[in-house]
Design an enzyme around this catalytic site. Structure first.
Site, short mmCIF file in Angstrom:
data_model
loop_
_atom_site.label_atom_id
_atom_site.label_comp_id
_atom_site.label_asym_id
_atom_site.label_seq_id
_atom_site.Cartn_x
_atom_site.Cartn_y
_atom_site.Cartn_z
N LYS A 118 15.56 91.58 -1.32
CA LYS A 118 15.98 91.44 -2.72
C LYS A 118 16.57 92.75 -3.23
O LYS A 118 17.59 92.76 -3.93
CB LYS A 118 14.78 91.01 -3.59
CG LYS A 118 14.40 89.55 -3.39
CD LYS A 118 13.07 89.18 -4.00
CE LYS A 118 12.68 87.75 -3.59
NZ LYS A 118 11.35 87.34 -4.02
N GLN B 153 6.34 89.55 -6.97
CA GLN B 153 6.36 88.79 -5.73
C GLN B 153 5.04 88.05 -5.54
O GLN B 153 3.96 88.61 -5.70
CB GLN B 153 6.60 89.75 -4.54
CG GLN B 153 6.75 89.08 -3.21
CD GLN B 153 8.01 88.21 -3.09
OE1 GLN B 153 9.02 88.48 -3.74
NE2 GLN B 153 7.94 87.17 -2.29
N ASP C 152 12.55 84.93 -12.34
CA ASP C 152 11.99 83.90 -11.47
C ASP C 152 11.85 82.57 -12.22
O ASP C 152 11.61 81.53 -11.59
CB ASP C 152 10.59 84.33 -11.02
CG ASP C 152 10.49 84.59 -9.54
OD1 ASP C 152 11.41 84.21 -8.81
OD2 ASP C 152 9.48 85.17 -9.12
N1 GUN Z 1 7.25 84.17 -2.92
C1 GUN Z 1 7.93 83.25 -2.21
N2 GUN Z 1 8.99 82.80 -2.93
C2 GUN Z 1 8.96 83.45 -4.11
C3 GUN Z 1 9.79 83.41 -5.27
O1 GUN Z 1 10.78 82.68 -5.37
N3 GUN Z 1 9.42 84.24 -6.28
C4 GUN Z 1 8.33 85.04 -6.19
N4 GUN Z 1 8.05 85.81 -7.24
N5 GUN Z 1 7.55 85.09 -5.15
C5 GUN Z 1 7.87 84.31 -4.11
#
Ligand code: GUN
Length: 297
Positions: free
Chosen positions: A58, A102, A125
Site C-alpha cells: 500500500k 490494517q 477503507d
Molecule cells: N485486511 C485485509 N484486507 C483489508 C482491507 O481491505 N482493509 C484493512 N484495513 N485491512 C485488511
C-alpha cells in the site's frame, strides 16, 4: 472434437494499472491546486506476515501515485487505548487525508472500536459506521475497496449489470455485505449466501454474477457455475501443493473457466483492484477535505 469453451480472463492487473494512471493524474492536479500531495496513513499493529506485505504494498503504491505515505508500526502488545490515541492524532493532523488501520488487529484490541475512531472523512477503507450507513442508505461516502474493485471488474465483462442475478458468497463486513449493497445499487437482484445456506451449489447455479468471498480454497466447483456467468473470485488462499506454496481463490479456477463467460484469476484479479481503489478513495477524500471538485476517476 470441439474445443472446451473457456471463459474470458478478467485482467485485474491491467484494469488496476489503468485506474492507477488516472489516479496519478488526479493526485497531481490536487497537489497543484492545494499545494500539497494527498497523504495516506497506514497503521499496522503486530507482525502478521501477510499484513506486513499488504502494508508495504500500500505504501509503495501510494508513493507511485504521487501521494505521501505515512506508516505507523506498533508492537503486537500495544494497548487498545494507545491505538485509539494514534488514530485520534491522525484525525487531528491536517496533513493526513486518509487513514487505514490494517486488519486483523491483535485479539486484545477491539477492532470495531478502533475503526470507529477514524474520522469518516478520512476513512479510506469505508468501514466506519458512518460510511457503512451511508452505503446502506444509498448516500455518497467512502466505499470499501475490495467490493468497489469487484464491481468494477464485473462491469468490464458486462455491458450493464442491471437486472442480473448476483450471488454473493460470504457475509463479511469487509467484503460480502458492502459488495451486496454495491450490486444492489447497480440494480442487480442480489442473493447473499454463506456457510449456513442450504444447497449452496443450487444457489450459485442461479448466478449471472457470482462473487466468492469466503476464504475457503476452491470451494466453488465447476458445476456450480451457470454457463456464461461472470465469476469474481475475491479469495486469496495460501495452499501447500507438491511441496510448494501457491495462492488459489475460492473458486476451482480451471473447472470454472470451462463454464463461465468471464472469470477473474487469482492472483491478478481482484487483488490489484483493492489497492487501486484505496488510492482512489484517498484521492477522493483529499479533494473533498480541501474543498476541490471530486476527481473523475
Ligand atoms: N485486511 C485485509 N484486507 C483489508 C482491507 O481491505 N482493509 C484493512 N484495513 N485491512 C485488511
Amino acid at each position: 472434437m470441439t474445443a472446451e469453451p473457456t471463459a474470458d480472463l478478467i485482467d485485474g492487473k491491467a484494469v488496476a494499472a489503468d485506474l492507477r494512471a488516472r489516479i496519478g493524474e488526479a493526485v497531481a492536479g490536487i497537489a497543484r491546486e492545494a499545494g500539497a500531495a494527498p497523504a495516506l496513513a497506514v497503521v499496522l499493529v503486530g507482525e502478521d506476515p501477510a499484513s506486513q506485505v499488504y502494508v508495504r504494498n500500500k505504501g509503495v503504491a501510494a508513493k507511485k501515485a504521487g501521494m505521501r505515505s505515512i506508516e505507523h508500526r506498533l508492537p503486537a502488545e500495544t494497548g487498545e487505548d494507545e491505538v485509539a490515541a494514534l488514530v485520534r492524532a491522525l484525525n487531528d493532523d491536517p496533513a493526513v487525508d486518509g487513514i487505514l488501520v490494517q486488519l486483523p488487529l491483535p485479539a486484545h484490541v477491539d477492532a470495531a472500536r478502533i475503526i470507529n475512531e477514524i474520522d469518516p472523512a478520512k476513512d479510506v477503507d469505508g468501514l466506519t459506521e458512518t460510511n457503512a450507513g451511508r452505503l446502506m442508505l444509498g448516500k455518497r461516502g467512502l466505499v470499501p475497496c475490495t467490493p468497489q474493485g469487484s464491481v468494477m471488474l464485473a462491469g468490464t465483462a458486462r455491458e450493464s449489470l442491471s437486472g442480473l442475478h448476483a450471488v454473493v458468497l460470504g457475509r463479511s463486513i469487509l467484503v460480502g455485505k458492502p459488495l451486496a449493497m454495491l450490486l444492489l445499487a447497480e440494480n442487480c437482484t442480489v442473493t447473499m449466501a454463506h456457510s449456513r445456506t442450504r444447497d449452496l451449489a443450487a444457489v450459485c447455479r442461479e448466478a449471472d454474477i457470482l462473487c466468492a468471498a469466503v476464504g475457503v480454497p476452491r470451494l466453488v466447483q465447476g458445476d456450480w457455475i451457470k454457463p456464461g456467468a461472470t465469476v469474481i473470485d475475491v479469495g486469496i488462499n495460501r495452499v501447500e501443493e507438491g511441496g510448494a506454496a501457491r495462492l488459489v481463490g475460492d473458486v476451482d479456477f480451471e473447472a470454472a473457466r470451462a463454464r463461465a463467460g468471464a472469470i477473474t484469476p487469482v492472483p491478478g484479479g481482484v487483488g490489484p483492484m483493492t489497492i487501486a481503489c484505496l488510492l482512489r478513495n484517498t484521492a477522493v477524500a483529499a479533494a473533498h477535505r480541501r474543498g476541490l471538485a471530486a476527481p473523475e476517476i
